[in-house]
Scaffold this motif. Structure first.
Motif, mmCIF file in Angstrom:
data_model
loop_
_atom_site.group_PDB
_atom_site.id
_atom_site.type_symbol
_atom_site.label_atom_id
_atom_site.label_comp_id
_atom_site.label_asym_id
_atom_site.label_seq_id
_atom_site.Cartn_x
_atom_site.Cartn_y
_atom_site.Cartn_z
ATOM 1 N N ALA A 144 0.835 -1.205 0.000
ATOM 2 C CA ALA A 144 0.000 0.000 0.000
ATOM 3 C C ALA A 144 0.867 1.252 0.000
ATOM 4 O O ALA A 144 0.591 2.216 -0.724
ATOM 5 N N LYS A 145 1.926 1.238 0.814
ATOM 6 C CA LYS A 145 2.875 2.353 0.830
ATOM 7 C C LYS A 145 4.042 2.033 -0.090
ATOM 8 O O LYS A 145 4.474 0.881 -0.183
ATOM 9 N N ARG A 146 4.559 3.043 -0.749
ATOM 10 C CA ARG A 146 5.670 2.819 -1.668
ATOM 11 C C ARG A 146 6.928 2.418 -0.901
ATOM 12 O O ARG A 146 7.387 3.145 -0.020
ATOM 13 N N GLN A 147 7.455 1.278 -1.252
ATOM 14 C CA GLN A 147 8.690 0.786 -0.647
ATOM 15 C C GLN A 147 9.642 0.328 -1.743
ATOM 16 O O GLN A 147 9.219 -0.070 -2.827
ATOM 17 N N HIS A 148 10.919 0.396 -1.452
ATOM 18 C CA HIS A 148 11.941 -0.002 -2.416
ATOM 19 C C HIS A 148 12.977 -0.850 -1.684
ATOM 20 O O HIS A 148 13.376 -0.533 -0.564
ATOM 21 N N ASN A 149 13.399 -1.905 -2.331
ATOM 22 C CA ASN A 149 14.458 -2.747 -1.775
ATOM 23 C C ASN A 149 15.786 -2.422 -2.458
ATOM 24 O O ASN A 149 15.893 -2.477 -3.685
ATOM 25 N N PHE A 150 16.763 -2.077 -1.635
ATOM 26 C CA PHE A 150 18.128 -1.930 -2.136
ATOM 27 C C PHE A 150 18.810 -3.293 -2.018
ATOM 28 O O PHE A 150 18.759 -3.925 -0.954
ATOM 29 N N ILE A 151 19.422 -3.734 -3.101
ATOM 30 C CA ILE A 151 20.125 -5.017 -3.137
ATOM 31 C C ILE A 151 21.580 -4.760 -3.478
ATOM 32 O O ILE A 151 21.880 -4.220 -4.539
ATOM 33 N N VAL A 152 22.476 -5.130 -2.568
ATOM 34 C CA VAL A 152 23.916 -5.033 -2.831
ATOM 35 C C VAL A 152 24.420 -6.454 -3.036
ATOM 36 O O VAL A 152 24.457 -7.252 -2.091
ATOM 37 N N LEU A 153 24.782 -6.768 -4.278
ATOM 38 C CA LEU A 153 25.251 -8.112 -4.617
ATOM 39 C C LEU A 153 26.770 -8.156 -4.607
ATOM 40 O O LEU A 153 27.415 -7.401 -5.327
ATOM 41 N N PRO A 154 27.355 -9.040 -3.816
ATOM 42 C CA PRO A 154 28.814 -9.173 -3.834
ATOM 43 C C PRO A 154 29.265 -10.041 -5.005
ATOM 44 O O PRO A 154 28.478 -10.815 -5.562
ATOM 45 N N VAL A 155 30.500 -9.916 -5.392
ATOM 46 C CA VAL A 155 31.083 -10.811 -6.392
ATOM 47 C C VAL A 155 30.980 -12.248 -5.872
ATOM 48 O O VAL A 155 31.224 -12.503 -4.694
ATOM 49 N N HIS A 156 30.580 -13.167 -6.743
ATOM 50 C CA HIS A 156 30.364 -14.582 -6.412
ATOM 51 C C HIS A 156 29.166 -14.785 -5.490
ATOM 52 O O HIS A 156 29.001 -15.867 -4.922
ATOM 53 N N GLY A 157 28.313 -13.780 -5.345
ATOM 54 C CA GLY A 157 27.146 -13.920 -4.479
ATOM 55 C C GLY A 157 25.839 -13.775 -5.228
ATOM 56 O O GLY A 157 24.825 -13.408 -4.638
#
Length: 430
Positions: A144-157
């Motif tokens: 209902a409320k605007r949400q955003h997911n930040f994704i930090v991907l490591p090398v080999h992850g």
């Protein structure tokens, strides 16, 4: 309690969270050992601040290799609480690798990174900027409320490509946290309530660390869902709902590759890792998407047919059905000479396709229609007296509409679907 421990103990063992916890536990169990550990801590701190007798050139090289800052000679580490953060965001909700609220900190030095800090000031987990493969900012669907997911991907992850042997005992994990947009009285005049300021701060750090990376947002030019969001009319959606085995999740088709999230196991398919893309279990309302990589097939089921055109355009745009292009992309990523093109009936190494002007999905639908026509012909020749025992096209049409899935054998279909990916196709075809 940990709050009563001398400050020098926390400083001396700041770079080793587990060891510091063991020291705290030893003191809590036997308070008479406090003086001993305090003396040990003072000695460690004293040694760290002692000037070295090494020649200046050699000393400078040693300090640089340990990440020392400002010529102090004291080693600086992302996991050390003594390393000051450039930006701090308290009370951030993390979902990976831990589901808990921490203070998000950005360290904008070349040897800095992103980290989560607990209430006691200890660094719970972190990823150095130099080890970052990709950073995404993706909207969280169906909120209902605007949400955003930040994704930090490591090398080999990325959860797709094999992990090197030396990392298999402790493979790198992505960091995922949620940013909730400010609304109503929480909106500060003159400030962007959305995720852009946080993304810009991360981008600043990536530039400072000379990573060549940037925060990737969804882009309608790459993919836009054809399914309207009932809870937020008129707003674009960039996700596709599907299943990986029994787990429901969302796919995002970005400029860097395909992201599957947001629960474990999160997966990122960069273009170099994709050998081919195909469509299976094509029904009237849904289809399955199979992504083939060097390590095998990963199938995503129950995708709405309304999103087929957008997905297929994305696949065609990035050449994800061409195995020879996949080999070339991998070669470019590894900075080696691309493999020589092999021609097989003029298809450059890819499997020969009929030159009928149809897409793979349209051919599958055509085959499905032909099967229905054959069943109709068989039904015309069938003895009416045995109609009650017939397994004609009536049940098939129900399956195509998705209504027959909850019929007499509906429970068996559901159980088979939840058992895993390997049985998914078999169950859906039954």
């Amino acid at each position: 309690m940990a709050g009563a421990h001398p400050q020098e103990i926390d400083l001396a063992f700041a770079g080793n969270h587990e060891l510091r916890k063991r020291v705290h536990a030893a003191i809590d169990q036997n308070p008479t050992q406090t003086t001993l550990f305090r003396d040990i801590s003072a000695y460690i701190l004293g040694q760290a601040s002692q000037p070295s007798n090494e020649p200046s050139a050699k000393k400078r090289k040693l300090e640089d290799s340990n990440g020392a800052q400002n010529g102090s000679g004291v080693a600086s580490s992302l996991t050390s609480a003594a390393t000051k953060a450039w930006r701090q965001y308290p009370g951030v909700s993390f979902s990976l690798p831990q589901r808990k609220k921490f203070t998000l900190e950005l360290v904008d030095k070349r040897d800095g990174g992103v980290r989560a800090v607990g209430a006691d000031g200890s660094v719970e987990f972190s990823i150095p900027w130099r080890d970052v493969d990709q950073v995404f900012c993706l909207p969280v669907p169906e909120k209902a409320k605007r949400q955003h997911n930040f994704i930090v991907l490591p090398v080999h992850g990325d959860g797709v490509n094999p992990v090197p042997d030396h990392l298999k005992s402790s493979p790198p994990e992505p960091i995922v946290w949620t940013f909730e947009e400010a609304t109503g009285k929480n909106i500060v005049e003159g400030e962007d309530p959305g995720p852009s300021p946080m993304a810009e701060a991360i981008h600043h750090c990536l530039i400072q660390a000379s990573t060549g990376k940037m925060v990737i947002f969804p882009d309608a030019d790459q993919f836009e869902s054809a399914i309207p969001q009932s809870h937020r009319k008129g707003e674009k959606a960039y996700h596709v709902k599907g299943h990986r085995g029994s787990k429901e999740g969302y796919m995002f088709f970005t400029s860097a590759g395909i992201v599957w999230g947001f629960k474990k196991p999160l997966a990122f398919f960069d273009f170099a890792s994709v050998t081919s893309v195909s469509y299976t279990n094509v029904l009237r309302n849904t289809f399955n998407l199979v992504i083939t990589t060097q390590t095998g097939d990963i199938e995503f089921g129950m995708i709405d047919q309304a999103d087929y055109n957008g997905i297929n355009e994305y696949v065609q745009k990035h050449g994800l059905q061409d195995a020879s292009m996949a080999a070339t992309r991998r070669a470019q990523k590894l900075n080696v000479n691309p493999p020589a093109e092999k021609k097989d009936n003029g298809t450059n190494g890819a499997a020969a396709e009929p030159d009928d002007g149809l897409t793979e999905l349209q051919r599958a639908e055509q085959q499905l229609q032909n099967m229905e026509d054959e069943e109709d012909e068989d039904e015309e020749d069938y003895d009416p007296g045995s109609e009650g025992e017939s397994e004609g096209s009536g049940s098939d049409s129900e399956d195509e509409d998705g209504e027959g899935y909850e019929g007499a054998e509906g429970e068996e279909h559901e159980e088979g679907y939840e058992e895993g990916e390997g049985e998914e196709g078999e169950e859906m075809e039954s």
